[in-house]
Scaffold this motif. Structure first.
Motif, short mmCIF file in Angstrom:
data_model
loop_
_atom_site.label_atom_id
_atom_site.label_comp_id
_atom_site.label_asym_id
_atom_site.label_seq_id
_atom_site.Cartn_x
_atom_site.Cartn_y
_atom_site.Cartn_z
N PRO A 425 0.83 -1.13 -0.15
CA PRO A 425 0.11 0.03 0.05
C PRO A 425 0.86 1.30 -0.02
CG PRO A 425 -0.15 -1.10 2.08
CD PRO A 425 0.37 -2.07 1.14
N ARG A 426 2.15 1.13 0.31
CA ARG A 426 2.68 2.60 0.27
C ARG A 426 3.90 2.61 -0.97
NH1 ARG A 426 1.30 6.03 3.60
NH2 ARG A 426 3.26 7.20 3.41
N THR A 427 3.56 1.48 -1.76
CA THR A 427 4.38 1.62 -3.11
C THR A 427 3.69 2.63 -4.08
OG1 THR A 427 4.79 -0.72 -2.73
CG2 THR A 427 5.29 0.36 -5.11
N ARG A 428 4.37 3.57 -4.38
CA ARG A 428 3.81 4.74 -5.10
C ARG A 428 4.50 4.76 -6.64
NH1 ARG A 428 0.76 4.91 -1.82
NH2 ARG A 428 0.39 6.53 -0.11
N LEU A 429 5.64 4.35 -6.68
CA LEU A 429 6.13 4.15 -7.87
C LEU A 429 7.04 3.06 -8.11
CD1 LEU A 429 6.70 5.76 -10.69
CD2 LEU A 429 9.19 6.36 -9.56
N VAL A 430 6.92 2.31 -9.23
CA VAL A 430 7.89 1.11 -9.70
C VAL A 430 8.85 1.76 -11.09
CG1 VAL A 430 8.20 -1.14 -10.75
CG2 VAL A 430 6.59 -0.57 -8.73
N ALA A 431 9.83 1.62 -11.15
CA ALA A 431 10.92 1.93 -12.23
C ALA A 431 11.76 0.59 -12.33
CB ALA A 431 11.65 3.27 -12.03
N PHE A 432 11.80 0.32 -14.00
CA PHE A 432 12.71 -1.06 -14.01
C PHE A 432 12.95 -0.83 -15.62
CE2 PHE A 432 8.40 -2.60 -14.55
CZ PHE A 432 8.62 -3.27 -15.79
N SER A 433 14.02 -1.49 -16.24
CA SER A 433 14.59 -1.73 -17.16
C SER A 433 13.98 -2.83 -17.85
CB SER A 433 16.22 -1.72 -17.18
OG SER A 433 16.68 -0.63 -16.87
N GLN A 434 13.55 -2.60 -19.34
CA GLN A 434 13.11 -3.62 -19.99
C GLN A 434 14.01 -4.68 -20.28
OE1 GLN A 434 10.72 -2.44 -23.58
NE2 GLN A 434 9.58 -4.33 -23.48
N VAL A 435 15.15 -4.06 -20.65
CA VAL A 435 16.38 -4.88 -21.11
C VAL A 435 17.55 -4.15 -20.15
CG1 VAL A 435 18.22 -5.56 -22.73
CG2 VAL A 435 15.79 -5.49 -23.25
N SER A 436 18.27 -5.08 -19.37
CA SER A 436 19.57 -4.70 -18.91
C SER A 436 20.56 -4.43 -19.62
CB SER A 436 20.05 -5.70 -17.84
OG SER A 436 21.39 -5.49 -17.25
N ASN A 437 21.08 -3.18 -19.50
CA ASN A 437 22.39 -2.56 -20.46
C ASN A 437 23.60 -3.45 -19.96
OD1 ASN A 437 22.73 -1.30 -17.78
ND2 ASN A 437 24.48 -0.27 -18.93
N ALA A 438 23.80 -3.94 -18.67
CA ALA A 438 24.88 -4.83 -18.33
C ALA A 438 25.10 -6.18 -18.37
CB ALA A 438 25.17 -4.22 -16.73
N LEU A 439 23.70 -6.92 -18.45
CA LEU A 439 23.57 -8.01 -18.65
C LEU A 439 22.95 -8.57 -19.89
CD1 LEU A 439 22.73 -9.48 -14.92
CD2 LEU A 439 25.17 -8.77 -16.19
N GLY A 440 22.01 -7.67 -20.45
CA GLY A 440 21.18 -8.15 -21.58
C GLY A 440 20.04 -8.93 -21.12
N THR A 441 19.52 -8.93 -19.60
CA THR A 441 18.50 -9.78 -19.30
C THR A 441 17.11 -8.93 -19.89
OG1 THR A 441 19.58 -10.53 -17.28
CG2 THR A 441 17.22 -10.40 -17.18
N ILE A 442 16.11 -9.85 -20.51
CA ILE A 442 14.89 -9.06 -20.85
C ILE A 442 13.94 -9.45 -19.46
CG2 ILE A 442 12.89 -9.03 -22.41
CD1 ILE A 442 14.97 -10.22 -24.47
N THR A 443 13.42 -8.37 -19.05
CA THR A 443 12.78 -8.56 -17.76
C THR A 443 11.24 -8.83 -18.51
OG1 THR A 443 12.20 -6.01 -17.79
CG2 THR A 443 14.00 -7.18 -16.39
N PRO A 444 10.37 -9.49 -17.39
CA PRO A 444 8.91 -9.82 -17.89
C PRO A 444 8.34 -8.34 -17.73
CG PRO A 444 9.51 -10.74 -15.81
CD PRO A 444 10.72 -10.25 -16.20
N ALA A 445 8.33 -7.56 -18.52
CA ALA A 445 7.89 -6.40 -18.11
C ALA A 445 6.30 -6.28 -18.11
CB ALA A 445 8.36 -5.24 -19.58
N ARG A 446 5.69 -6.80 -19.17
CA ARG A 446 4.22 -6.78 -18.92
C ARG A 446 3.60 -7.44 -17.60
NH1 ARG A 446 0.24 -5.47 -18.24
NH2 ARG A 446 -1.81 -5.63 -19.12
N GLU A 447 4.26 -8.32 -16.98
CA GLU A 447 3.72 -9.19 -16.05
C GLU A 447 4.11 -7.99 -14.78
OE1 GLU A 447 4.19 -13.26 -13.53
OE2 GLU A 447 5.17 -12.98 -15.46
N MET A 448 5.28 -7.40 -14.58
CA MET A 448 5.83 -6.60 -13.67
C MET A 448 4.87 -5.31 -13.70
SD MET A 448 9.85 -6.85 -14.14
CE MET A 448 10.23 -5.94 -12.57
N VAL A 449 4.40 -4.72 -14.95
CA VAL A 449 3.81 -3.40 -14.86
C VAL A 449 2.45 -4.03 -14.24
CG1 VAL A 449 2.21 -2.11 -16.20
CG2 VAL A 449 4.77 -2.60 -16.68
N ALA A 450 1.85 -5.18 -14.75
CA ALA A 450 0.42 -5.40 -13.99
C ALA A 450 0.37 -5.55 -12.53
CB ALA A 450 0.12 -6.78 -14.77
N MET A 451 1.66 -6.12 -12.14
CA MET A 451 1.68 -6.54 -10.84
C MET A 451 1.60 -5.32 -10.21
SD MET A 451 4.40 -9.63 -10.77
CE MET A 451 4.52 -9.80 -9.15
#
Length: 672
Positions: A425-451
């Motif tokens: 309930p105190r979470t106001r903002l989430v910020a994350f990379s869709q692709v990591s510039n250091a590792l190349g990891t593709i994050t599950p962005a759509r799922e993370m946004v929905a959560m």
């Protein structure tokens, strides 16, 4: 097959070296576990690909084979692997015996009837270039080629490529040597190549045929001859090998149907659109593997910038004259292109800024200052670039908020279970990379946004490393803000984009004040424009916004599906090659990755590796990549980071790997 051998590598790996004849080349200690047996099916497939491609330059009309039989005029051939038009006209008469063609006739354009013709043979008159043009060693003997004695394996940027005998040298005719990149094409009488059955066939991939029906111009002059596409002595199971062609047009049957309306993709054609890729560095052709830092610019972008300054240069929106109208139209057309590229619902949702960093700071300072208070929480991940950490740290410190960080596993993937535990309930903002510039990891962005949205949080997605590698649909993603930089997607530096949902943008306080973002100003009050103008105070980077539009046009013309598919194949190829080097450890091995390959080699300083690669003309990034927290998660302060784009090729990877092998085996004298 007569072969020589070399001493196994001194690193104790016990690997069997590549067989060679004569003096061992510098790279001959590459382990045999990187090799693959010559598979007739693979050779046939590669031959199919070759003869399905439309070539480029042309042979003179009226040219003849060694037997005196005519060859149809205007036969095409790669301009990189064979003679140029001028070279054909000046070709000495003595060369006619080697090529089987008469040299002194003007060149004419190719004809459709000659698209699959003997013109490929012209390339025997010149060495194979680094652009992967195929070559045919042809000895004319009564109209039919004699047995080919040697196959010169093309190895990128390596001196003295090895010659691998495939017949008894004493009884074989002399043939031109083939050096450089690519897989030479050899004509070999049926059954004479060890391991291949007589009568092996070739043709288009969709309809394999025999030589007589697939290549009438060849088979009528050279009965009983088959053609094989042979790769260098290292693995080629995944490696795309195509001739250079003049345009992006490819015969439809040459490429499997992908359901895309875009032209078939050929990296060797694309490379010609990027002038800087012809640059020499330390006497070597430039190999640009620093794409995560910045991408190179196609000629279309360079030309568009030049045209703007020659014909359109003006400030925008505030004048009635012609140049102001041209500049305004060009600028707003670029905004429309960005909206289409991101699949935004309106171009009013697109704000031009200097780049990703400024876009994140705008959100932090405008929306964040109004909506983040004491005790509130901002959630990011361990994968973030400093630009997606520091602005939130500053905001949290100013407002008394808390910054929380979602962990990653040992492969560099966000742990979604732990991520969700941070939301509340105190979470106001989430910020994350869709692709990591250091590792190349593709994050599950759509799922993370929905959560995050389920907990009532707003979400910003950093797309700086994603936009050049994958299709982005901000409506499908449902992020509240999406940010990226133009120079990461083949556009100019100093231009970037903030996408925001329109109602959210219009509710955000203005960040900077000045011209262009106001409706009315008195000394008592100011009425601001709606988005996007309310966030574009002053004279913006007009020309580079137009250049970004041209870059997106270029990418869309190629097709993001084509780009993603090709880059994935290139990433798989590079991962396999790098993983075979003893002591090399890849950092970030998530199954969903874009083209970033961070690594370290035990016992070697990353800076020294980068310097050695630079001496070979290979540009990579070394250091912490503005992502120190994620590297420290893996116990490191820096890595070597090659990163890929669609103009890179497997030959680029081979050059990188060959140099790393020489480093690994002490050929560069680096401290181990």
């Amino acid at each position: 097959m007569n072969t020589g051998s070399n001493t196994p590598p001194s690193d104790g790996s016990g690997a069997t070296p590549i067989p060679t004849a004569g003096p061992a080349p510098e790279w001959a200690d590459i382990p045999a576990d990187a090799l693959a047996p010559i598979d007739p099916a693979v050779l046939t497939k590669l031959a199919n690909e070759l003869f399905a491609m439309p070539p480029t330059a042309v042979t003179p009309p009226g040219a003849t084979l060694g037997s005196g039989s005519p060859v149809p005029g205007g036969l095409p051939v790669s301009d990189k692997g064979g003679p140029t038009d001028a070279e054909l006209r000046a070709l000495p008469a003595a060369m006619a015996g080697a090529t089987g063609l008469s040299p002194q006739t003007p060149v004419t354009p190719p004809t459709p009837e000659s698209a699959e013709s003997l013109a490929y043979f012209l390339q025997s008159a010149q060495p194979v270039s680094r652009h992967n043009a195929p070559a045919l060693n042809l000895e004319s003997s009564g109209g039919a080629p004699a047995s080919v004695a040697t196959l010169a394996a093309g190895v990128p940027f390596m001196p003295e490529p090895p010659v691998i005998p495939i017949a008894d040298p004493a009884s074989a005719p002399s043939t031109p040597s083939v050096k450089g990149y690519g897989a030479p094409v050899l004509s070999i009488p049926n059954g004479s190549l060890p391991g291949l059955p007589a009568g092996s066939t070739f043709g288009h991939p969709t309809a394999p045929t025999n030589a007589a029906s697939a290549m009438p111009h060849i088979s009528s002059e050279m009965p009983g001859t088959s053609f094989y596409f042979l790769e260098e002595a290292r693995s080629f199971a995944r490696k795309p090998t195509m001739p250079v062609i003049e345009s992006a047009e490819v015969l439809p049957e040459a490429i499997p149907d992908s359901g895309s309306s875009h032209p078939a993709f050929d990296a060797y054609v694309v490379r010609r659109d990027f002038p800087i890729l012809q640059e020499q560095v330390n006497g070597r052709p430039l190999i640009w593997l620093d794409n995560a830092a910045t991408t190179q610019k196609p000629q279309a972008v360079i030309d568009r910038l030049t045209y703007f300054y020659q014909h359109e240069n003006s400030n925008i929106h505030r004048a009635a004259h012609e140049l102001a109208a041209r500049a305004t139209d060009a600028y707003e057309a670029a905004r429309d292109k960005v909206a289409r590229f991101l699949h935004a619902s309106s171009s009013d949702e697109i704000i031009f800024l200097r780049g990703t960093t400024e876009a994140i700071n705008l959100v932090a300072q405008s929306w964040g200052r109004r909506h983040i208070g004491p005790g509130d929480e901002i959630v990011i991940t361990w994968l973030e670039h400093h630009a997606n950490i520091v602005p939130w740290q500053l905001l949290a410190a100013e407002k008394g908020a808390r910054l929380r960080v979602a962990p990653v596993d040992d492969r560099g993937q966000v742990r979604l279970d732990e991520y969700e535990k941070l939301l509340g309930p105190r979470t106001r903002l989430v910020a994350f990379s869709q692709v990591s510039n250091a590792l190349g990891t593709i994050t599950p962005a759509r799922e993370m946004v929905a959560m995050a949205h389920r907990y009532g949080a707003r979400v910003l997605v950093d797309g700086a490393q994603a936009v050049s590698h994958m299709r982005v649909d901000v409506q499908e993603l449902d992020a509240d803000w999406y940010v990226f930089s133009g120079h990461k997607v083949f556009g100019p530096t100093g231009i970037g984009v903030l996408y925001g949902k329109l109602d959210l943008l219009n509710a955000m306080p203005v960040w900077q004040g000045g011209g262009n973002m106001i409706q009315d100003v008195t000394f008592e009050r100011t009425i601001y424009q709606a988005a996007p103008a309310r966030f574009e105070a002053g004279t913006g980077n007009i020309a580079d916004a137009v250049g970004l539009g041209a870059a997106l046009d270029y990418v869309e013309k190629i097709g993001m599906e084509n780009i993603s598919r090709y880059e994935h194949e290139l990433l798989v190829y590079a991962t396999e090659k790098l993983s075979a080097i003893p002591g090399l450890r890849l950092i970030g091995t998530a199954p969903e990755k874009a083209g970033v390959l961070s690594f370290v080699i035990d016992g070697f300083r990353n800076e020294d590796i980068g310097d050695a690669l630079n001496r070979e003309g290979i540009a990579v990034r070394t250091g912490h990549h503005c992502a120190q927290p994620i590297l420290r998660r893996f116990g490191l302060e820096s890595t070597v980071r090659p990163s890929l784009a669609f103009y890179n090729t497997c030959e680029d990877i081979d050059a990188l790997v060959a140099t790393l092998w020489r480093i690994r085996t002490g050929r560069y004298g680096l401290q181990h």
